[in-house]
Motif scaffolding. Structure first.
Motif, PDB file in Angstrom:
ATOM      1  N   LEU A  35       0.834  -1.199   0.000  1.00 29.78           N
ATOM      2  CA  LEU A  35       0.000   0.000   0.000  1.00 29.78           C
ATOM      3  C   LEU A  35       0.874   1.256   0.000  1.00 29.78           C
ATOM      4  CD1 LEU A  35      -2.632  -1.200   2.627  1.00 29.78           C
ATOM      5  CD2 LEU A  35      -2.802  -1.303   0.134  1.00 29.78           C
ATOM      6  N   LEU A  36       0.238   2.402  -0.031  1.00 29.75           N
ATOM      7  CA  LEU A  36       0.998   3.656  -0.022  1.00 29.75           C
ATOM      8  C   LEU A  36       1.830   3.824   1.239  1.00 29.75           C
ATOM      9  CD1 LEU A  36      -1.371   6.331  -1.589  1.00 29.75           C
ATOM     10  CD2 LEU A  36       0.793   5.482  -2.481  1.00 29.75           C
ATOM     11  N   ALA A  37       1.391   3.233   2.342  1.00 31.85           N
ATOM     12  CA  ALA A  37       2.174   3.316   3.576  1.00 31.85           C
ATOM     13  C   ALA A  37       3.576   2.743   3.359  1.00 31.85           C
ATOM     14  CB  ALA A  37       1.459   2.584   4.711  1.00 31.85           C
ATOM     15  N   LYS A  38       3.681   1.635   2.646  1.00 26.40           N
ATOM     16  CA  LYS A  38       4.986   1.023   2.357  1.00 26.40           C
ATOM     17  C   LYS A  38       5.816   1.914   1.448  1.00 26.40           C
ATOM     18  CE  LYS A  38       8.165  -2.192   2.008  1.00 26.40           C
ATOM     19  NZ  LYS A  38       9.365  -1.942   2.775  1.00 26.40           N
ATOM     20  N   LYS A  39       5.164   2.550   0.476  1.00 26.22           N
ATOM     21  CA  LYS A  39       5.888   3.483  -0.396  1.00 26.22           C
ATOM     22  C   LYS A  39       6.490   4.618   0.433  1.00 26.22           C
ATOM     23  CE  LYS A  39       5.354   3.371  -4.685  1.00 26.22           C
ATOM     24  NZ  LYS A  39       6.315   2.909  -5.652  1.00 26.22           N
ATOM     25  N   HIS A  40       5.730   5.090   1.419  1.00 23.76           N
ATOM     26  CA  HIS A  40       6.237   6.141   2.293  1.00 23.76           C
ATOM     27  C   HIS A  40       7.372   5.618   3.167  1.00 23.76           C
ATOM     28  CE1 HIS A  40       2.689   8.330   0.974  1.00 23.76           C
ATOM     29  NE2 HIS A  40       3.229   9.424   1.495  1.00 23.76           N
ATOM     30  N   ALA A  41       7.233   4.392   3.668  1.00 24.34           N
ATOM     31  CA  ALA A  41       8.301   3.792   4.476  1.00 24.34           C
ATOM     32  C   ALA A  41       9.584   3.685   3.662  1.00 24.34           C
ATOM     33  CB  ALA A  41       7.872   2.417   4.986  1.00 24.34           C
ATOM     34  N   ASP A  42       9.461   3.242   2.416  1.00 23.95           N
ATOM     35  CA  ASP A  42      10.624   3.110   1.542  1.00 23.95           C
ATOM     36  C   ASP A  42      11.291   4.471   1.286  1.00 23.95           C
ATOM     37  OD1 ASP A  42      10.142   0.396   1.418  1.00 23.95           O
ATOM     38  OD2 ASP A  42       9.216   0.462  -0.587  1.00 23.95           O
ATOM     39  N   ALA A  43      10.508   5.536   1.387  1.00 23.87           N
ATOM     40  CA  ALA A  43      11.035   6.889   1.202  1.00 23.87           C
ATOM     41  C   ALA A  43      11.567   7.481   2.515  1.00 23.87           C
ATOM     42  CB  ALA A  43       9.958   7.795   0.618  1.00 23.87           C
ATOM     43  N   GLY A  44      11.550   6.663   3.594  1.00 19.23           N
ATOM     44  CA  GLY A  44      12.083   7.124   4.872  1.00 19.23           C
ATOM     45  C   GLY A  44      11.086   7.880   5.735  1.00 19.23           C
ATOM     46  N   VAL A  45       9.812   7.768   5.422  1.00 21.10           N
ATOM     47  CA  VAL A  45       8.773   8.449   6.198  1.00 21.10           C
ATOM     48  C   VAL A  45       8.307   7.522   7.316  1.00 21.10           C
ATOM     49  CG1 VAL A  45       6.470   9.492   6.101  1.00 21.10           C
ATOM     50  CG2 VAL A  45       8.064   9.792   4.193  1.00 21.10           C
TER      51      VAL A  45
END
Length: 181
Positions: free
Chosen positions: A64-74
């Motif tokens: 999900l988008l949460a993982k995309k944010h995690a991958d971006a360091g968020v």
């Protein structure tokens, strides 16, 4: 007189002990608060609440988008910055087992999202070819929409365009988008 002096000394010693105990308790409380603040900065801390595991999982391992944010360091607190009152309310709900599961979807303002996401860059990335020419869901004919109407972090995102249309480019969207109505 000597007895009165001994009593005064005992009172002074007792007052100092009380002051030392108070100082020690304040230091322990401050240390505990600092430790809790540091611990809560880690996303894993969120899983200590009953209903947070799925949200952490979507951030840590999901598609999900949460993982995309995690991958971006968020991290969680980059978006979720609860006030002290909110934290106390969440703690009370945790202790009393009085919480929604799943929790209601958060409705962040567009201004919140655009602190990190430049809309001109987003529009450039989301320009699709369609039978009607070039189309862009971020430059919609219905006027300005709220980001949260389509985007979800911890749930599957759903393109609001599909309420009226079936865009040809729908299948070109990443896995975290719902592809059917």
């Amino acid at each position: 007189m000597e007895n009165k002096t001994q009593t005064s000394i005992k009172e002074i010693v007792m007052q100092k002990k009380v002051i030392y105990v108070i100082i020690l308790l304040v230091l322990i409380a401050a240390g505990g608060m600092i430790a809790m603040a540091k611990a809560s900065d880690k996303p894993e801390f969120c899983t200590s609440c009953h209903n947070m595991q799925s949200y952490y999982d979507s951030w840590h391992d999901g598609n999900l988008l949460a993982k995309k944010h995690a991958d971006a360091g968020v991290n969680c607190h980059d978006c979720h910055q609860p006030s002290l009152t909110q934290q106390m309310d969440e703690g009370l709900k945790y202790v009393t087992d009085n919480f929604d599961d799943p929790m209601p979807k958060r409705q962040f303002s567009n201004e919140f999202c655009t602190k990190c996401h430049n809309m001109e860059d987003v529009k450039a990335k989301t320009l699709f070819d369609d039978k009607n020419g070039k189309v862009n869901p971020h430059d919609a004919h219905v006027g300005q929409q709220n980001c949260y109407e389509c985007h979800s972090m911890h749930r599957e995102s759903k393109l609001s365009c599909t309420e009226c249309h079936t865009p040809q480019w729908l299948n070109k969207l990443p896995d975290y988008w719902k592809k059917t109505n």
